[in-house]
Design an enzyme around this catalytic site. Structure first.
Site, PDB file in Angstrom:
ATOM      1  CG  ASP A  32      82.468  50.004  57.932  1.00  0.00           C
ATOM      2  OD1 ASP A  32      81.760  50.912  57.493  1.00  0.00           O
ATOM      3  OD2 ASP A  32      82.024  48.858  58.208  1.00  0.00           O
ATOM      4  N   GLY A  37      79.006  47.220  55.846  1.00  0.00           N
ATOM      5  CA  GLY A  37      79.600  48.101  54.841  1.00  0.00           C
ATOM      6  C   GLY A  37      80.329  47.302  53.772  1.00  0.00           C
ATOM      7  CB  ALA A  74      79.313  52.551  62.833  1.00  0.00           C
ATOM      8  CG  ASN A  92      75.182  46.438  66.751  1.00  0.00           C
ATOM      9  OD1 ASN A  92      75.995  45.891  67.484  1.00  0.00           O
ATOM     10  ND2 ASN A  92      74.648  45.842  65.711  1.00  0.00           N
ATOM     11  CE1 TYR A 141      68.210  53.419  63.277  1.00  0.00           C
ATOM     12  CE2 TYR A 141      66.226  54.648  62.715  1.00  0.00           C
ATOM     13  CZ  TYR A 141      67.582  54.457  62.595  1.00  0.00           C
ATOM     14  OH  TYR A 141      68.328  55.303  61.815  1.00  0.00           O
ATOM     15  CG  HIS A 189      65.689  51.923  53.030  1.00  0.00           C
ATOM     16  ND1 HIS A 189      67.008  51.696  53.316  1.00  0.00           N
ATOM     17  CD2 HIS A 189      65.103  52.255  54.198  1.00  0.00           C
ATOM     18  CE1 HIS A 189      67.213  51.887  54.615  1.00  0.00           C
ATOM     19  NE2 HIS A 189      66.061  52.226  55.169  1.00  0.00           N
TER      20      HIS A 189
HETATM   21  N1  UDP Z   1      57.232  50.866  51.833  1.00  0.00           N
HETATM   22  C1  UDP Z   1      56.404  50.045  51.089  1.00  0.00           C
HETATM   23  N2  UDP Z   1      56.916  48.885  50.593  1.00  0.00           N
HETATM   24  C2  UDP Z   1      58.210  48.498  50.805  1.00  0.00           C
HETATM   25  C3  UDP Z   1      59.053  49.344  51.565  1.00  0.00           C
HETATM   26  C4  UDP Z   1      58.527  50.525  52.061  1.00  0.00           C
HETATM   27  O1  UDP Z   1      55.230  50.346  50.866  1.00  0.00           O
HETATM   28  O2  UDP Z   1      58.606  47.424  50.350  1.00  0.00           O
HETATM   29  C5  UDP Z   1      56.705  52.127  52.358  1.00  0.00           C
HETATM   30  C6  UDP Z   1      56.800  52.214  53.871  1.00  0.00           C
HETATM   31  O3  UDP Z   1      55.650  51.670  54.460  1.00  0.00           O
HETATM   32  C7  UDP Z   1      56.943  53.721  54.089  1.00  0.00           C
HETATM   33  C8  UDP Z   1      57.657  54.203  52.825  1.00  0.00           C
HETATM   34  O4  UDP Z   1      57.497  53.171  51.860  1.00  0.00           O
HETATM   35  O5  UDP Z   1      55.668  54.323  54.113  1.00  0.00           O
HETATM   36  C9  UDP Z   1      59.144  54.442  53.062  1.00  0.00           C
HETATM   37  O6  UDP Z   1      59.666  53.289  53.692  1.00  0.00           O
HETATM   38  P1  UDP Z   1      61.212  53.066  53.902  1.00  0.00           P
HETATM   39  O7  UDP Z   1      61.371  51.716  54.523  1.00  0.00           O
HETATM   40  O8  UDP Z   1      61.930  53.315  52.622  1.00  0.00           O
HETATM   41  O9  UDP Z   1      61.655  54.193  54.908  1.00  0.00           O
HETATM   42  P2  UDP Z   1      61.090  54.601  56.376  1.00  0.00           P
HETATM   43  O10 UDP Z   1      60.085  55.687  56.112  1.00  0.00           O
HETATM   44  O11 UDP Z   1      60.516  53.381  56.999  1.00  0.00           O
HETATM   45  O12 UDP Z   1      62.301  55.109  57.052  1.00  0.00           O
END
Ligand code: UDP
Length: 329
Positions: A32, A37, A74, A92, A141, A189
């Site tokens: 890493d 990380g 990574a 990356n 992504y 998230h």
């Molecule tokens: N979400 C939200 N508010 C936040 C972050 C995420 O409402 O601050 C919602 C986002 O629109 C998605 C779900 O939660 O519908 C999961 O989002 P996350 O970013 O965790 O994962 P993703 O599905 O984008 O990989």
């Protein structure tokens, strides 16, 4: 003894996988550059600090450590950032992975477990999202991960690489003993943001959109516990070692929860109210993403130990409660 190199082993998913490998008696080491990380996340496992883009150093490491399989975590992983800074993602996630594959080819290492994503599918065009769902990413992504899947298919045909690509739905939760967990900067998230809102550490939790065609209008996702994900990587390795053909597997629980259901479930686990604000949609969010992981069950014998949402949230809560500032305290 042969060694498994866990590239990105100090990151969220990599560190849980590294822990599980070592717990099961594999000789696994982390590689890493610690750009994202955390040194503490490897829990005392050997950590080689280096850059995967440094081909000569990777070749030397693979040889010296007698590596016979690489688990590759990574990568840059923010969908939104990939839209505003695609160059970072192509560098990356694609260019660096090509360098890693070339280093592996030079060192004669041909077994590869790849951290892929359901973002390679893009907008769902059929209800059942199994591995045959068309792959049409809607953000850079997803494209970067799909490009690596393509490279792996070609490396497998031309150079005899063996690989398993694991297409994750929403990785969540933490080690149940609370020693390692999710610590991203910035955190984007849902579950960690909701928990931090409940802790009073995130006063601005936003729910992105309540006008989706779902029962409560908020997006539905398939949350899968980090150690269940990790388990599938180990099974993927054993599958390849037994001669299984290179392929991709979805990893999800097959159950979908809306953003509001996640907030309610977190409130219940924490015994706290979570303040939030309803705002407009976030670009690039499909209404519903729920994975069909039957292939992983039938081919790998994978089963989930931490399947239900409250167990996932409890483990995340334990981590955040004991580490309110992540690995820094
Ligand atoms: N979400 C939200 N508010 C936040 C972050 C995420 O409402 O601050 C919602 C986002 O629109 C998605 C779900 O939660 O519908 C999961 O989002 P996350 O970013 O965790 O994962 P993703 O599905 O984008 O990989």
């Amino acid at each position: 003894m042969s060694t498994i190199l866990v590239a990105g082993g100090a990151g969220y998913i990599g560190s849980h996988c590294l822990w599980l490998l070592r717990q099961r008696g594999y000789h696994a080491i982390a590689f890493d550059n610690l750009s994202e990380g955390h040194r503490a996340a490897v829990l005392g496992a050997p950590l080689i600090e280096g850059d995967l883009a440094d081909r000569a150093f990777v070749v030397k490491t693979l040889r010296e450590q007698k590596v016979d399989a690489v688990f590759h975590f990574a990568a840059s992983c923010y969908v939104g950032e990939s839209v505003t800074d695609p160059a970072k993602y192509y560098a990356n996630n694609v260019a660096t992975t090509l360098t890693l594959l070339e280093a592996m080819r030079e060192a004669g290492v041909k077994t590869f477990i790849f951290s892929s994503t359901c973002a390679t599918y893009g907008e769902p065009v059929q209800d059942r999202m199994d591995e045959s769902h068309p792959q049409q990413p809607i953000n850079p992504y997803g494209w970067t991960k799909l490009m690596v899947e393509r490279m792996l298919a070609d490396y497998s045909r031309a150079y005899g690489f063996q690989y398993v690509a694991l297409r994750y739905f929403n990785a969540a939760g933490a080690h149940p003993d609370g020693t390692i967990g999710e610590d991203h900067d910035p955190e984007t998230h849902l579950i960690p943001l909701v928990i931090r809102a409940g802790q009073g550490l995130n006063p601005n939790l936003k729910v992105f959109g309540d006008d989706y065609p779902t029962p409560d209008g908020t997006c539905i996702r398939d949350y899968i516990h980090i150690l269940d994900l990790a388990e599938a990587h180990l099974l993927g390795l054993e599958y390849l070692r037994k001669g299984g053909p290179s392929t991709a597997f979805n990893l999800g629980n097959g159950a979908g929860y809306s953003v509001l259901e996640v907030i309610r479930a977190c409130e219940k686990v924490m015994g706290k109210k979570v303040p939030y604000q309803m705002v407009g949609r976030r670009a690039g969010d499909p209404a519903r993403l729920v994975g069909d992981a039957r292939k992983a069950h039938s081919t790998l014998g994978w089963t989930q130990r931490f399947g239900d949402l409250s167990t996932i949230i409890q483990s995340a809560w334990k981590w955040h409660e004991s580490h309110p500032r992540g690995f820094d305290g």
